[in-house]
Scaffold this motif. Structure first.
Motif, PDB file in Angstrom:
ATOM      1  N   ALA A 210      59.761  -2.084  60.805  1.00  9.53           N
ATOM      2  CA  ALA A 210      59.967  -2.980  61.945  1.00  9.53           C
ATOM      3  C   ALA A 210      60.409  -4.354  61.450  1.00  9.53           C
TER       4      ALA A 210
ATOM      5  N   PHE B  30      59.528 -12.623  66.782  1.00  9.35           N
ATOM      6  CA  PHE B  30      59.701 -12.389  65.340  1.00  9.35           C
ATOM      7  C   PHE B  30      61.177 -12.241  64.947  1.00  9.35           C
TER       8      PHE B  30
ATOM      9  N   ARG C 263      44.222  -5.950  71.611  1.00  9.94           N
ATOM     10  CA  ARG C 263      43.554  -5.797  72.910  1.00  9.94           C
ATOM     11  C   ARG C 263      44.464  -5.152  73.942  1.00  9.94           C
TER      12      ARG C 263
ATOM     13  N   ASP D  69      50.195   0.715  59.122  1.00  7.13           N
ATOM     14  CA  ASP D  69      51.183   1.617  59.691  1.00  7.13           C
ATOM     15  C   ASP D  69      52.497   1.422  58.922  1.00  7.13           C
TER      16      ASP D  69
ATOM     17  N   ALA E 278      54.537  -0.193  66.122  1.00  5.77           N
ATOM     18  CA  ALA E 278      54.648  -1.092  64.960  1.00  5.77           C
ATOM     19  C   ALA E 278      54.586  -2.560  65.339  1.00  5.77           C
ATOM     20  N   LEU E 279      53.626  -2.917  66.191  1.00  2.00           N
ATOM     21  CA  LEU E 279      53.428  -4.343  66.490  1.00  2.00           C
ATOM     22  C   LEU E 279      52.671  -4.976  65.333  1.00  2.00           C
ATOM     23  N   PHE E 280      53.078  -6.170  64.919  1.00  2.00           N
ATOM     24  CA  PHE E 280      52.436  -6.814  63.768  1.00  2.00           C
ATOM     25  C   PHE E 280      51.013  -7.242  64.138  1.00  2.00           C
ATOM     26  N   PRO E 281      50.022  -6.713  63.412  1.00  2.00           N
ATOM     27  CA  PRO E 281      48.643  -7.006  63.801  1.00  2.00           C
ATOM     28  C   PRO E 281      48.240  -8.454  63.542  1.00  2.00           C
ATOM     29  N   HIS E 282      48.948  -9.134  62.629  1.00  2.00           N
ATOM     30  CA  HIS E 282      48.540 -10.503  62.304  1.00  2.00           C
ATOM     31  C   HIS E 282      49.138 -11.517  63.266  1.00  2.00           C
TER      32      HIS E 282
ATOM     33  N   SER F  41      55.425   2.083  59.576  1.00  2.00           N
ATOM     34  CA  SER F  41      56.588   1.602  60.325  1.00  2.00           C
ATOM     35  C   SER F  41      56.592   0.088  60.496  1.00  2.00           C
ATOM     36  N   LEU F  42      55.462  -0.582  60.172  1.00  2.00           N
ATOM     37  CA  LEU F  42      55.481  -2.046  60.220  1.00  2.00           C
ATOM     38  C   LEU F  42      56.508  -2.609  59.245  1.00  2.00           C
TER      39      LEU F  42
END
Lengths: 265, 305, 380
Positions: free
Chosen positions: A169, C129, C164, A163, C116-120, A165-166
């Motif tokens: 962010a 963060f 999740r 994404d 835009a939450l960081f997947p890692h 926007s990451l």
């Protein structure tokens, strides 16, 4: 009813294809334990060919060369390819046609042309300047050249899948450029880097033609050694080295399977 | 205000260009120095005269191309032409065989339960992770004189007694099919997985006959995968060196061997370089043709290599 | 909104003790005003995103940028965040000019449309963060995560993995991740657009409640005028990179300054003014008396009649305009009834609250009472 027959037929075909795919490997493995020096008759189980391997200086040094070559070239290609992959992503709105052509060139060039180009080039450079004598260094250079595109494309496609926007962010949450690289980009593409390294390593181990043409007299790798042994006349000793290499691949396959299942969970 | 924003913009542009340079330049320079320059040098060699040890010398000449076309001291001989035709023929036959095997396999994998599919794909791919030389050596073991396969061929009368199934053109074809099968299964599997089953059902509704349903609804959807697979199989098959060298012998030689031989043993660099140019031309014609077909199909990105 | 339902008192919240690096941050309770002057932005050579924007947003205000897609509202928000640089103009937050400040040095945080939450990272690490990047020590980070989790009532979400989470949960985490940094200004880029209607209504109320409790300046972007009216203190309506109108929800809804704003706020009853004098106008409906109090100098333009101000049937009170119409269509909406009427050959919409009165049937002829004070002149 008809569909069931088709499905069953396909199932049979599947197993036949598997036999086709694994038969040559199985034969090599079975005959590596043959007590007789024959590729046609299996006379009994013995480990004599493996014992002979351990005493063979040439094979041990070929193994060491293969490892040094694969690891060094993969590390260099990972760094350079990762940079290109990121650059391609970051500047994807610009016209980078020349770069795409450059990156696909090592992939589409036939191995033999690739290897011979490098060989003639290195020979001439060495004649003119005295540097780049054919050996492990020239092999590393050649391997890095064909590994870079794969790393770059894997990293690039990972970035494209994110994404956008990451990135914003991370900026928005006070990360400086270096912090973004360290705390956001690298951890995010870590799986891609791992698989890129794994692929580079496999490509290096699997390569014969390019290694063959860029190698020097002291830098034979395992495939080059095997090639030479085959040319000199088939010996069951080759079966033993080949079996060890097949075993390594099998372990890698199982590991990659475990890895991918764990990631799914 | 306007000036400062202009200055700001051009400063940003400079920063962006510097960024592009720092990220892309190391790799681009690497590939340029270690692949583009060497290839250019090799091209140049093709236009030079052969020296006493087979090394290139001035002056420039087209002699090596004449030699490649078969004109030697003893007049014209068809050997090189045969080698070229054999390369094309082997590429064609092995690619076609690979398609015939890979198509049902890829389809079969998509009909299996989802949790098995990654394992099935892995099982197909793993043999290609082992070294090419070892795989080919495996076939040498299988086709050697006295093995069950050779015995079978002998009893049917295909080969003379005490001969193996290799060296032969048949063995080369077999080796090529074996070597490239996974490269066709993967893109075809991807195409089958994306298959729009609604179209197939609609076709079955409208045409009823399964053959026509396949031909009109399934096959066109798998064409991009088929094309990608063909590129991945045919192009490296055409330039193959290891398999004809080990399984083909003198009568199974392909263009790759012709080229390689000019750089080892009886060296003739300009002749080999001319052969390499021929190979490159054929490769790029093949790529270009596939691209054209892919574009006409309106295929996805995977086709446009 | 009843203040007693809001659990922990904001007064117990520690002010941002760890003053980090060179980020210009102020105490949250002294929320910052925003001042935009002459902002211009274009993309490529032709696309004009902002065409001279002047705007002042008060400290502690819930301010909404409203407009159709491509109107420039998102560009404006991105300029506030520092993710886009204006071609010209200046930008102040509080009393500091931040036009040239890069985003990671602005005390401004954004809730992104895609969250835009960081997947890692885990939810907890996502929340922390911004604090970590500012070099705030672990102990304080932990305390703040606990505090924000309590404040937004995240419950056990903190322990989950990002992949999740449901859409609504992601939205709350994204909000918490931005709020935890205690920015001077919080920017929200259509944060509710991906959610279904029920959840959306719930979160609209919750967002507004959080903003009032923190007293933080919120700048909210949306294309949904209902959402804008429900949540905002003030609304700016944008079109073609220009601010068309700024005002409270009732000002913008009841007195749109031009036909674009009127249409965008959902008004259908707009009639071209053919002729006009001090206290009357001629439209296709006929001549209508206006309230002389709200005269405008420009005489051309449109007349706006809000459907809910029309009275159908019965006697026309003295001083009201009287129209005759035929019911062409009736829509029963439960709490209200909508009529499509035809008056002098043109369509007029009317809405009546459902108070159990007799409904007018299709083809009925009805008298319509129009109060002069409810008629609004709108510029073209």
């Amino acid at each position: 009813m008809k569909k069931r027959t088709l499905q069953r037929g396909l199932g049979v075909f599947w197993w036949l294809t598997l036999v086709f795919l694994y038969l040559p490997l199985v034969v090599v493995m079975v005959f590596s334990f043959n007590s007789a020096n024959s590729a046609a008759h299996f006379t009994g189980i013995s480990l004599r060919w493996y014992r002979r391997l351990l005493g063979n200086e040439e094979i041990l040094s070929a193994f060491a060369n293969s490892m040094v070559l694969a690891i060094t070239s993969s590390v260099i290609a990972l760094v350079i390819g990762c940079l290109i992959g990121y650059g391609m992503y970051r500047h994807r709105h610009r016209k980078l046609g020349w770069l795409i052509v450059l990156i696909y060139l090592p992939i589409v060039l036939p191995d033999i042309v690739f290897g011979i180009s490098e060989m003639t080039f290195f020979v001439q450079i060495h004649r003119l300047t005295g540097i780049l004598q054919p050996g492990i260094e020239t092999m590393i250079i050649a391997h890095v050249t064909f590994q870079i595109p794969f790393v770059a494309l894997i990293v690039y496609s990972r970035f494209v899948g994110l994404d956008p926007s990451l990135f914003e962010a991370a900026k928005d949450l006070y990360a400086s450029p270096w912090q973004r690289a360290l705390h956001f980009m690298l951890p995010t593409i870590k799986p891609a880097l791992l698989s890129a390294f794994f692929l580079s390593f496999t490509l290096s181990i699997d390569d014969f033609v390019i290694s063959f043409f860029t190698a020097g007299p002291e830098s034979a790798t395992l495939p080059i050694y095997i090639w030479g042994a085959i040319k000199k006349g088939v010996s069951p000793e080759i079966n033993a080295i080949a079996t060890l290499m097949i075993g390594a691949v099998a372990i890698a396959a199982v590991l990659s399977l475990i890895f991918s299942y764990r990631r799914q969970r | 205000m306007a000036e400062t924003s202009m200055a700001l913009r051009s400063r940003a542009l400079v920063a962006e260009s510097r960024h592009l340079l720092f990220t892309v330049a190391p790799g681009a320079i690497w590939i340029f120095v270690f692949l583009v320059l060497p290839s250019a040098y090799l091209m140049g060699v093709a236009f030079m005269t052969t020296g006493p040890y087979g090394l290139p010398e001035m002056p420039l000449s087209l002699d090596s191309f004449r030699r490649l076309a078969g004109f030697g001291f003893l007049g014209w001989s068809p050997g090189n032409l045969y080698t070229l035709l054999r390369s094309l023929w082997q590429t064609l036959v092995s690619t076609a065989l690979v398609v015939v095997i890979a198509y049902p396999i890829a389809y079969y994998i998509t009909t299996c339960r989802e949790k098995w599919r990654p394992i099935m794909l892995l099982v197909v791919v793993v043999p290609s992770w082992t070294n090419q030389v070892i795989r080919t050596f495996g076939w040498m073991n299988l086709l050697a004189p006295g093995t069950p396969l050779a015995g079978l061929a002998e009893s049917v009368g295909l080969i003379n007694p005490n001969m193996g199934l290799y060296p032969s053109n048949f063995a080369v074809t077999l080796g090529l099919v074996y070597n490239f099968l996974p490269f066709m299964v993967l893109p075809l599997y991807a195409a089958f997985e994306k298959l729009d089953t609604a179209q197939v059902q609609a076709a079955q509704d409208l045409y009823a006959s399964p053959v026509r349903a396949f031909w009109h609804a399934v096959f066109p959807q798998t064409l991009p995968g088929l094309l990608a697979g063909t590129v991945l199989v045919a192009i490296p098959a055409f330039g193959m060196y290891v398999i004809p060298e080990l399984l083909g012998g003198g009568k199974g030689m392909m263009l790759g061997n012709l080229v390689a031989n000019q750089f080892a043993g009886s060296a003739n660099w300009p002749l080999g370089a001319a052969g390499a140019i021929l190979m490159l031309i054929a490769t790029f014609i093949g790529l270009f043709a596939m691209r054209r077909v892919g574009k006409r199909l309106g295929g996805g990105e995977e086709v446009v290599i | 909104m009843t203040p007693s339902t809001m659990a922990p008192d904001t007064g117990t919240r520690e002010p941002g003790t760890a003053q980090a690096r060179d980020i210009d941050r102020r105490d949250v309770r002294q929320a910052s005003s925003i001042d935009l002057r002459g902002l211009h932005k274009r993309f490529g050579k032709t696309t004009i995103a902002l065409d001279g924007v002047d705007l002042t947003i008060e400290a502690g205000e819930f301010f909404t940028l409203l407009g159709p897609s491509g109107c420039g509202k998102t560009t404006l928000l991105r300029i506030l965040a520092g993710l886009e640089e204006p071609d010209a103009g200046s930008l102040r937050i509080g009393d500091r000019d931040i036009t040239d400040t890069p985003p990671h040095k602005r005390s401004v945080n954004t809730v992104f449309q895609s969250y835009a939450l960081f997947p890692h990272l885990s939810v907890r690490d996502n929340l922390a963060f911004g604090l970590r990047m500012q070099g705030i020590p672990l102990e304080q980070r932990k305390a703040k995560v606990a505090e924000i989790a309590d404040f937004i009532q995240l419950g056990d979400l903190v322990e989950r993995r990002v992949d999740r989470l449901s859409g609504g949960q992601r939205q709350r985490i994204a909000l918490a991740r931005a709020l935890i940094c205690e920015p001077n200004v919080l920017l929200l880029d259509e944060p509710l657009s991906a959610l279904d209607a029920g959840l959306r209504g719930q979160l609209q109320v919750e967002l507004q409640r959080i903003q009032k409790r923190l007293g933080m300046t919120f700048v909210f972007v949306t294309h949904d005028q209902d959402e804008a009216m429900v949540m905002s203190d003030r609304i700016a309506v944008l079109d073609s990179g220009i601010i068309q109108q700024v005002g409270t929800p009732s000002e913008v809804y009841e007195h749109p300054v031009n036909a674009f704003v009127a249409r965008f706020m959902g008004h259908d009853n707009l009639f071209a003014i053919q002729r006009s004098a001090d206290n009357w106008v001629d439209t296709d409906l006929g001549r209508l008396q206006l309230d002389p109090a709200q005269q405008r100098s420009e005489q051309q333009g449109w007349l706006l009649i809000r459907p809910e101000t029309l009275e159908l049937g019965g006697d026309v009170p003295a001083g009201y305009n009287r129209l005759e119409g035929i019911v062409k269509e009736r829509l029963y909406r439960g709490s209200r009834i909508e009529y499509r009427l035809e008056v002098n050959g043109v369509t007029l919409m009317a809405v009546a609250s459902n108070l159990g009165q007799r409904l007018h049937a299709v083809d009925d002829r009805v008298t319509i009472s129009v109060c002069p004070e409810d008629l609004v002149r709108v510029a073209a």
